[in-house]
Design an enzyme around this catalytic site. Structure first.
Site, PDB file in Angstrom:
ATOM      1  N   GLU A  29      -3.405   0.717   5.729  1.00  0.00           N
ATOM      2  CA  GLU A  29      -2.327   1.206   4.868  1.00  0.00           C
ATOM      3  C   GLU A  29      -2.630   0.857   3.416  1.00  0.00           C
ATOM      4  OE1 GLU A  29       0.959  -0.854   6.626  1.00  0.00           O
ATOM      5  OE2 GLU A  29       0.523   0.055   8.568  1.00  0.00           O
ATOM      6  N   LEU A  58       1.461   4.744   8.665  1.00  0.00           N
ATOM      7  CA  LEU A  58       1.964   3.361   8.735  1.00  0.00           C
ATOM      8  C   LEU A  58       2.172   2.965  10.197  1.00  0.00           C
ATOM      9  CD1 LEU A  58       4.845   2.147   6.392  1.00  0.00           C
ATOM     10  CD2 LEU A  58       4.183   0.998   8.500  1.00  0.00           C
ATOM     11  N   GLU A  60       0.407   0.075  12.975  1.00  0.00           N
ATOM     12  CA  GLU A  60      -0.641  -0.919  13.229  1.00  0.00           C
ATOM     13  C   GLU A  60      -1.421  -0.629  14.511  1.00  0.00           C
ATOM     14  OE1 GLU A  60       2.458  -1.635  12.298  1.00  0.00           O
ATOM     15  OE2 GLU A  60       2.129  -2.456  10.293  1.00  0.00           O
ATOM     16  N   GLN A  82      -1.884  -4.886   6.843  1.00  0.00           N
ATOM     17  CA  GLN A  82      -1.466  -5.302   5.500  1.00  0.00           C
ATOM     18  C   GLN A  82      -1.045  -6.776   5.426  1.00  0.00           C
ATOM     19  OE1 GLN A  82       1.722  -2.958   3.296  1.00  0.00           O
ATOM     20  NE2 GLN A  82      -0.221  -2.181   2.515  1.00  0.00           N
ATOM     21  N   PHE A  83      -0.370  -7.252   6.450  1.00  0.00           N
ATOM     22  CA  PHE A  83      -0.033  -8.675   6.561  1.00  0.00           C
ATOM     23  C   PHE A  83      -0.190  -9.078   8.023  1.00  0.00           C
ATOM     24  CE2 PHE A  83       2.029  -7.620   2.603  1.00  0.00           C
ATOM     25  CZ  PHE A  83       1.904  -8.768   1.833  1.00  0.00           C
ATOM     26  N   ALA A  84      -0.703 -10.292   8.239  1.00  0.00           N
ATOM     27  CA  ALA A  84      -0.907 -10.749   9.619  1.00  0.00           C
ATOM     28  C   ALA A  84       0.401 -10.751  10.406  1.00  0.00           C
ATOM     29  CB  ALA A  84      -1.539 -12.139   9.621  1.00  0.00           C
ATOM     30  N   HIS A 129       5.789 -12.239   6.198  1.00  0.00           N
ATOM     31  CA  HIS A 129       4.629 -12.107   5.318  1.00  0.00           C
ATOM     32  C   HIS A 129       3.861 -13.431   5.189  1.00  0.00           C
ATOM     33  CE1 HIS A 129       6.823  -8.477   4.336  1.00  0.00           C
ATOM     34  NE2 HIS A 129       5.808  -8.027   3.632  1.00  0.00           N
TER      35      HIS A 129
END
Lengths: 326, 379
Positions: A29, A58, A60, A82-84, A129
């Site tokens: 993304e 968008l 995952e 984008q974030f774990a 986040h």
């Protein structure tokens, strides 16, 4: 040699890998025109174009699932989540497929892919986040898990991850992206996966950590040397799977004491695994119980309280002192 | 400001070429040679007979639980016939006829149901993924393979399968969407047999057809008679041609009915009406296809006899081969559990391998490692 921060060093590795190997593609993304929310994919879309740098829908599971297909077809996808804190949406694809294709087909099909994701706290971000769940992936047979601690090893480990024939989870401690700069050599370095690094030789106690917690660990070590006159041995694990326990055990055999520092929840964590393997292997050399300094078994709190959750130098120091005086 | 109508351009077609009375629509009849038609019939029948024999083996405890494919033969047979060898085939788990056509063997299937990973290893030169158990998750691999074909500029196509239950999964949505956005050359073949174990179609979706979902993704969708192998072939063939020409994915819904249990561990009497099952059983794909072939002069009693004998031999040989194979070291040795997880066995896993070897009194064998196969595929 050029001085750069970790975000730039990872970017450099991606650029170099794409330049030398046309099979390497980047997807995720906002990784294209926007160059990634942390700017880690800067310049890639402009240089390599839409086909090799793909802004995806968008989703995952979609990103990881299609990466698996691409890898089986012969590409080397490096996908970004984008974030774990959002990679659980793709966990089933990693656990059920990326980690298993080689095994289930007895070596006929394989999934050489890398999933990159910024992990950990410390940047005053909103909920979801700031997670550190490397333990989840370490607990998943068939994956490799790598976590760099600075610009130079970040670049060298990412090259190794991309070249690896098996799926690699590459967690980028986001607190380190722009925290400090380091000299990074001009020529490509590849640091083998599965090798820990003794970053400081010492005696009396071994501090074992990785990723962002290396900062608190190094700071605590300095304080310990200054205030207590003990220069600890420090190990940076770098690879969580495979874990280089030989290096860790060798050190603890020498020092007799160990403190393991990580940011994750403690239960079934990487820190627990290191502690458990130390007990299996060097029990008779231990002068004190192996101590774990970790996050707590709660979700990481919203950022007003995150500093109490993420191990800091003071907490590491306290654990060192208690271990030394056991 | 006013409320207006937004016209959505697409329409859903329904296609039937060979109906349940074995009447054929000559205008729509696909161009298949007599040889191809006989091949299709043979492989569909082989899948049927194998299914019946597997059930006996399961009841005898010689193989484990497996999903039956009886009544579903037309779908994978028709779809896989539309592919070239260089195309890719990504099955769910009721595609035995198509997998046999692609080059998998009954030995592979038997080994899989008997609990051996070797049954999931694609044969040499076969561009297929093995069957996939977690529902709908394979659709993303098919989309990724299609995306990779576009990236590399290969003019191939991918056929993948899903059940009606799979349409409820998030991965199904993501796969349709990725394939449509990236114009990936993928044909999604939905085996709509109206049941996901005990849950009927009405609990999977609130809309009338699976095919109409295609409209929302911006890809063509079509519903075909899933018991009509000619219709399945024609629809998938058209979709594959479009995909190869850069036209992106298609959703082909094949309407049928699960006239057998979900797996050998299931009892449909608990939730299905006997009457409905009987009605659908009369429409199953082989009866009408056999009649069609007889009408065309391709099949007669003598040819049928030959085909039956050929199938019987193949099945017997496969069972014998399975029995033989599972006794070999390659399949029987538990130490090989460790050898295919990573390209190279990492030290921590070698230690666990040694631990098992020690427990089994096989310490001397602990360092032997099966060589990895070469990778399949077109890369």
């Amino acid at each position: 040699m050029a001085e750069m921060n970790m975000a730039k060093a990872i970017n450099k590795a991606l650029y170099e890998a794409m330049e030398r190997d046309s099979r390497v593609v980047v997807l995720g993304e906002d990784v294209g025109q926007d160059e990634g929310v942390f700017r880690v994919t800067e310049g890639l879309w402009a240089k390599f174009g839409d086909k090799r740098v793909m802004d995806t829908p968008l989703a995952e599971a979609g990103i990881v699932g299609t990466s698996i297909g691409m890898a089986i077809y012969g590409l080397r996808p490096v996908c970004e989540i984008q974030f774990a804190g959002f990679d659980y949406f793709a966990y089933h694809q990693l656990e059920s497929h990326a980690a298993r294709f080689r095994n289930r087909t007895r070596g006929r099909l394989s999934v050489p892919m890398v999933m990159r994701a910024p992990s950990g706290g410390g940047i005053r971000a909103l909920e979801h986040h700031s997670e550190s769940r490397e333990g989840t992936y370490a607990h998943t047979p068939g994956l490799k898990v790598v976590i760099p601690s600075g610009p130079r090893n970040a670049r060298a480990l990412l090259h190794a991850a991309i070249q690896d024939p098996d799926p690699v989870i590459y967690y980028e401690p986001k607190a380190l992206y722009r925290l400090f700069k380091e000299e990074v050599p001009d020529e490509i370095e590849v640091m083998p996966l599965g090798q820990a690094k003794v970053v400081q030789e010492g005696k009396g106690i071994t501090l074992i950590s990785y990723g962002a917690c290396m900062r608190a660990t190094l700071e605590a070590a300095e304080m310990l040397e200054e205030e207590d006159g003990v220069k600890p041995e420090i190990i940076d694990l770098l690879s969580i799977v495979p874990l280089d326990m030989d290096t860790v055990c060798k050190s603890v055999q020498k020092t007799g004491r160990a403190v393991v520092i990580s940011e994750e929840p403690r239960y079934c964590s990487v820190a627990s695994e290191v502690s458990s393997q130390l007990n299996d292997t060097v029990f008779l050399y231990l002068e004190a119980p192996v101590r774990r300094v970790t996050g707590f078994d709660t979700p990481i709190p919203f950022f007003s309280k995150e500093k109490y959750y993420i191990p800091d130098a003071e907490r590491v120091l306290m654990a060192c002192r208690e271990t030394l005086s056991f | 400001m006013p409320r207006t109508i937004l016209e959505v351009k697409q329409k859903i077609e329904y296609l039937s070429i060979l109906n349940d009375k074995a009447e054929v629509d000559k205008a729509l009849e696909p161009k298949l040679t007599n040889e191809q038609l006989k091949h299709m019939y043979t492989y569909m029948l082989m899948a049927r007979r194998a299914d019946e024999r597997f059930l006996n083996l399961q009841r005898q405890g010689r193989i484990g639980t497996f999903p039956q494919t009886t009544g579903h033969e037309a779908i994978s047979m028709g779809a896989s016939m539309a592919l070239k060898k260089s195309d890719w085939h990504v099955p769910a788990y009721r595609e035995l006829a198509g997998m046999l056509h692609r080059g998998w063997t009954l030995v592979d299937q038997l080994l899989l149901w008997a609990g051996y990973e070797q049954g999931q290893s694609p044969p040499n030169g076969v561009n297929d993924l093995p069957i996939c158990v977690p529902i709908a998750s394979q659709l993303l691999h098919a989309a990724g393979i299609g995306m990779a074909m576009n990236i590399k500029g290969d003019k191939h196509a991918v056929v993948t399968y899903l059940g009606d239950g799979a349409t409820s999964e998030g991965d199904c949505h993501e796969a349709f969407n990725f394939a449509a956005v990236f114009k990936a050359p993928v044909v999604f073949v939905c085996n709509n047999n109206q049941w996901a174990i005990s849950v009927p179609l009405s609990r999977q979706m609130g809309c009338e057809t699976v095919a109409q979902k295609a409209i929302a993704y911006g890809m063509p969708g079509i519903r075909v008679d899933g018991n009509d192998v000619l219709a399945v072939y024609a629809a998938v063939h058209e979709a594959v041609e479009r995909a190869r020409a850069g036209g992106g994915p298609t959703l082909v819904e094949c309407l049928t009915f699960r006239i057998v249990a979900h797996t050998t561990a299931d009892d449909p009497k608990k939730y299905q009406k006997e009457e409905t099952r009987k009605e659908w059983a009369a429409k199953e794909p082989l009866i009408r296809f056999a009649k069609y072939l007889r009408d065309k002069g391709i099949l007669n009693d003598e040819v049928q006899k030959q085909i039956d004998a050929e199938i019987e031999t193949t099945i017997r040989d496969a069972i014998a081969k399975m029995d033989e194979k599972i006794k070999t070291d390659e399949l029987a040795n538990p130490l090989y559990t460790f050898d295919y997880l990573y390209a190279e066995i990492p030290p921590f896993l070698q230690k666990q391998r040694d631990e098992l070897a020690h427990y089994l009194g096989k310490d001397k064998e602990s360092s032997s490692k099966q060589p990895n196969h070469a990778h399949a595929g077109s890369h």
